[in-house]
Write an enzyme that holds these catalytic residues in place. Sequence first.
Site, mmCIF file in Angstrom:
data_model
loop_
_atom_site.group_PDB
_atom_site.id
_atom_site.type_symbol
_atom_site.label_atom_id
_atom_site.label_comp_id
_atom_site.label_asym_id
_atom_site.label_seq_id
_atom_site.Cartn_x
_atom_site.Cartn_y
_atom_site.Cartn_z
ATOM 1 N N HIS D 195 0.830 -1.201 0.000
ATOM 2 C CA HIS D 195 0.000 0.000 0.000
ATOM 3 C C HIS D 195 0.862 1.248 0.000
ATOM 4 C CE1 HIS D 195 1.084 -0.597 4.083
ATOM 5 N NE2 HIS D 195 0.070 -0.052 4.678
ATOM 6 N N GLU D 260 4.245 5.305 12.138
ATOM 7 C CA GLU D 260 4.381 3.854 12.077
ATOM 8 C C GLU D 260 5.755 3.516 11.521
ATOM 9 O OE1 GLU D 260 1.932 1.809 9.197
ATOM 10 O OE2 GLU D 260 2.251 -0.156 10.092
#
Lengths: 302, 302, 302, 302
Positions: D195, D260
């Site tokens: 992604h 993240e």
Amino acid sequence: MGILRLSHVDIKVPDLDLAAAYYTEVMGLDISERADDRIFFKCWDEEDHHSLAVRYDPRTGLDRFTFKVEHEDDLDDLEQKIETYGFGVQRVSQNEEIGQGESIRFDTPSGHEMELVFDVDKVGGRLAKTNPGAVPQGLKGIAPPRMDHLLINAEEVPEATKFYMDVLGFRLTEQLLDADGHQLGTWMERSHSPHDLAVVSGPNGALHHFAFWLDDWDHVRKAADILAYNSIMVDVGPTRHGITRGNTIYFFDPMGTRNEVFTGGYRPDPDFPTITWTEDNIGKAIFYYEGEVNTRFLEVHT
Amino acid sequence: MGILRLSHVDIKVPDLDLAAAYYTEVMGLDISERADDRIFFKCWDEEDHHSLAVRYDPRTGLDRFTFKVEHEDDLDDLEQKIETYGFGVQRVSQNEEIGQGESIRFDTPSGHEMELVFDVDKVGGRLAKTNPGAVPQGLKGIAPPRMDHLLINAEEVPEATKFYMDVLGFRLTEQLLDADGHQLGTWMERSHSPHDLAVVSGPNGALHHFAFWLDDWDHVRKAADILAYNSIMVDVGPTRHGITRGNTIYFFDPMGTRNEVFTGGYRPDPDFPTITWTEDNIGKAIFYYEGEVNTRFLEVHT
Amino acid sequence: MGILRLSHVDIKVPDLDLAAAYYTEVMGLDISERADDRIFFKCWDEEDHHSLAVRYDPRTGLDRFTFKVEHEDDLDDLEQKIETYGFGVQRVSQNEEIGQGESIRFDTPSGHEMELVFDVDKVGGRLAKTNPGAVPQGLKGIAPPRMDHLLINAEEVPEATKFYMDVLGFRLTEQLLDADGHQLGTWMERSHSPHDLAVVSGPNGALHHFAFWLDDWDHVRKAADILAYNSIMVDVGPTRHGITRGNTIYFFDPMGTRNEVFTGGYRPDPDFPTITWTEDNIGKAIFYYEGEVNTRFLEVHT
Amino acid sequence: MGILRLSHVDIKVPDLDLAAAYYTEVMGLDISERADDRIFFKCWDEEDHHSLAVRYDPRTGLDRFTFKVEHEDDLDDLEQKIETYGFGVQRVSQNEEIGQGESIRFDTPSGHEMELVFDVDKVGGRLAKTNPGAVPQGLKGIAPPRMDHLLINAEEVPEATKFYMDVLGFRLTEQLLDADGHQLGTWMERSHSPHDLAVVSGPNGALHHFAFWLDDWDHVRKAADILAYNSIMVDVGPTRHGITRGNTIYFFDPMGTRNEVFTGGYRPDPDFPTITWTEDNIGKAIFYYEGEVNTRFLEVHT
């Protein structure tokens, strides 16, 4: 010379078939022997008869834990010390117990039945003793090379710790103190590892968890992958402990006993200086990454 | 109770500044003390004064290696055993040597000067003793947590091994035998690790290498990256040993002394059964992945 | 839009049963189809029919290599470009070849038969498309998730490279130049990876190796453990390439074709600036840790 | 040919000095430029001017996110498509924005300002373009090689996803569906990674997190060690996603924006079949090891 290492943990399980399935297929242990209501498991790199024994009982719980001593006459020496300390000792003769010779059993101040044994049946590990391969092939599941340690609860941690240290010769590697300097948890060793036995505040006689050694942080991930694949309930992790510095996952076997896989940590010799944690650092002490301890970890034991 | 662990290795180097630069910037050790012609280094997780001492000398080579004993009176006991075996022992008084107290020194059948010491100056590691972090920050270079073992040469491996075992109490974990059953190499431990001391066939008095512990296979790669970045000459690796099962890289410090970084392996207790390798398996025994030993590894020592 | 990725490599093997045993048990591929004299293999995370095809022939060698194009009309476009460049193109109709539809085949300036295909049979990977597990269980051997790249030889590297770049649209990520600025090796990509196709100096038509992707440095060690256990001949590694920065092991399948397992490296987009290596750095360029290239690696191909 | 990759994320921070300290010392980014109220950061392996820009504002939040297109005329093509779809497009001329040339900006159906740019200032990475080392030395903190993706919220995930796919050409790798088959989350790519952009149910215009790539599971642990050392608040992890299969840690920068670190996952080409998750599997879909999603992860965004 005294206690050498953790030999085996004996627990109660309400479903022997489920225990056999989980501890072989998911945890990847070998079954070394089955008796009527008991199954004996070992890790692939262990030479001794078993490191885990399960016994059928409607309720989960700890039967006892057993440490191995280095010399035959250590049993006599330690029996005398225990009795001098004021605890009764029971002799278990050869052939009374499966997989091992004569042993002594006694209750400890933390309300546990503990056993010491010298003579254990040698069944050998998975690798040859002549020109062995370095890594066994064909293992299933998590497949730890060996049992590492156990953690028990005690209402009075200092009293329990004193017994394990003064009578049985455990060395204190780390301790967690409350604001009054009272021990809330203690980590002790006999085998040059961060802990062979740990005691944390809780009900007498309870088992918090026993732990299997893994060689690597990558094996911790592989363990997590296997646990998730098998829908095993994870308690915490993968994470790291502040205490011991080890990497870890806690999870529950399908009958409800908490297991751990553990790797890393330091190599303490008898001259290792004790590390002290204060209660205001309990979060990092227990789970270094999260910085806090979940309620389930503190309150659930068997 | 006898010998506890490898304490320090003392080597000769032809260039003190180069040694200081390499062992701090590339290997990532800390300097604990400098004297006129000597530098003392320690790893970040070691509590003792030093694990490596270098002394200026035009030629590289080994001065001596030192093991630490557990109790003060172990020195007397072992002195007596060594003398009974027929070797002279020299007492080194307190304040004669930097970083440690009284010691005994003696020549071994393998032609090495060996030292035993009980009292070592404690200077502490990089992590605190109260609420420590789990991993020190700001380390440079490879930065092993501790020294692990050393490998020496001997013309008569069986004779040398017999001394280390019978007199000093080392336990044999693995051995490499020729077709006649004669020992070509032996691996011995005192600290529940696959080896603290190893002996392989070669000239008496020679040092093959000393090794630093790394925690992980990924740290082995990081070490290789740092070695390559600094154009350090690699001897062999990253690879795995059949003997000890450990992962390893061998390389040479810029003055020509072989270093190793090592991780993994099993955890032998005193009841560990010895593993035997036969000479036709020497390739896999030494370098499990390559299946063969390079000439340089067999022939170069200092 | 042109070429998407390496689709499959077709090689000749003198022993189909041995090939089947090795590529399933040791390499851990799945067999997707067997024909009279051919076996088709795929990796567990590949959707397409196969990434490796072996055909019985008394001598090892390369039949051809096939790349997949993104759109159906890419075949026409590229056919025209190839013919404009002066090379003949052969159309292979649907149903002529196993596991795929219509394709074009042609000889390249490096003396290889190359194939382009759009329509490939989808047989699916090992993980579900709905609520999949993250890691397949029950894999055998090394079990790479996918084929990654191949390296071929060419007498005239610049000429071959020009064809792959100008006609087929490959992008140059890295090149190794001799002192005259002449290309000795080139690394080219179409899939945002360090290389899908590489060309190094050597005999026209030869295959140096094809490579399987691994996810991790730890999987490289696991591969090495499996190779050693099966006594597979390792050429070089585990090590790291300077070129691509990838970690690697080279080894030979039992019939003599060189395989590689490969991980790491960077993620080049079409705007990635080419990296240049000069011949005096060839050692680090090829094997970053060793700093030198072994003769076998330079001279053996199939 | 359209969109190539995520170029940069522009966020608001209430404390520029704290942002500078955190993103350089803890996250280990390089500062490529400082302006009055802005700081531009890049990762060590990125060639472009910046991948993260922070702007002083009393409240945290997202200014916009920018993707890079492959060809100069992609801007015109995509501008026309966006306008045809019914959204206004703003041209930003060369020299209006720091570190890049002309761009187009527009609001998306998810209520975000998005930007597309072709011409970005090349400032180069930390490794040389001629005979580079494989791993940069002297990095600080986590030091990811590059920015990887971002996840945004949308009230109507299907509508937002349709825009990103139909107008901007994103390809759907995974989707999470409720019991009615309505998309709750979508994961889309343009760079052959699991992604580049993801959309999950939540308030329009919100940023859930942006993510940095790490090469390895061991680097995930190193990141966790650095975060804990710096007392950074961890949201979840280290763990693994079911969706993307990637390993991950979520945490908050000291101003409250979720970051993240991410590694692993598969390599999807345009012919990759979409993976579907059903809402009853949302736990494993998001956090594969825990099997459940914490409230904070679902409800906190900026």
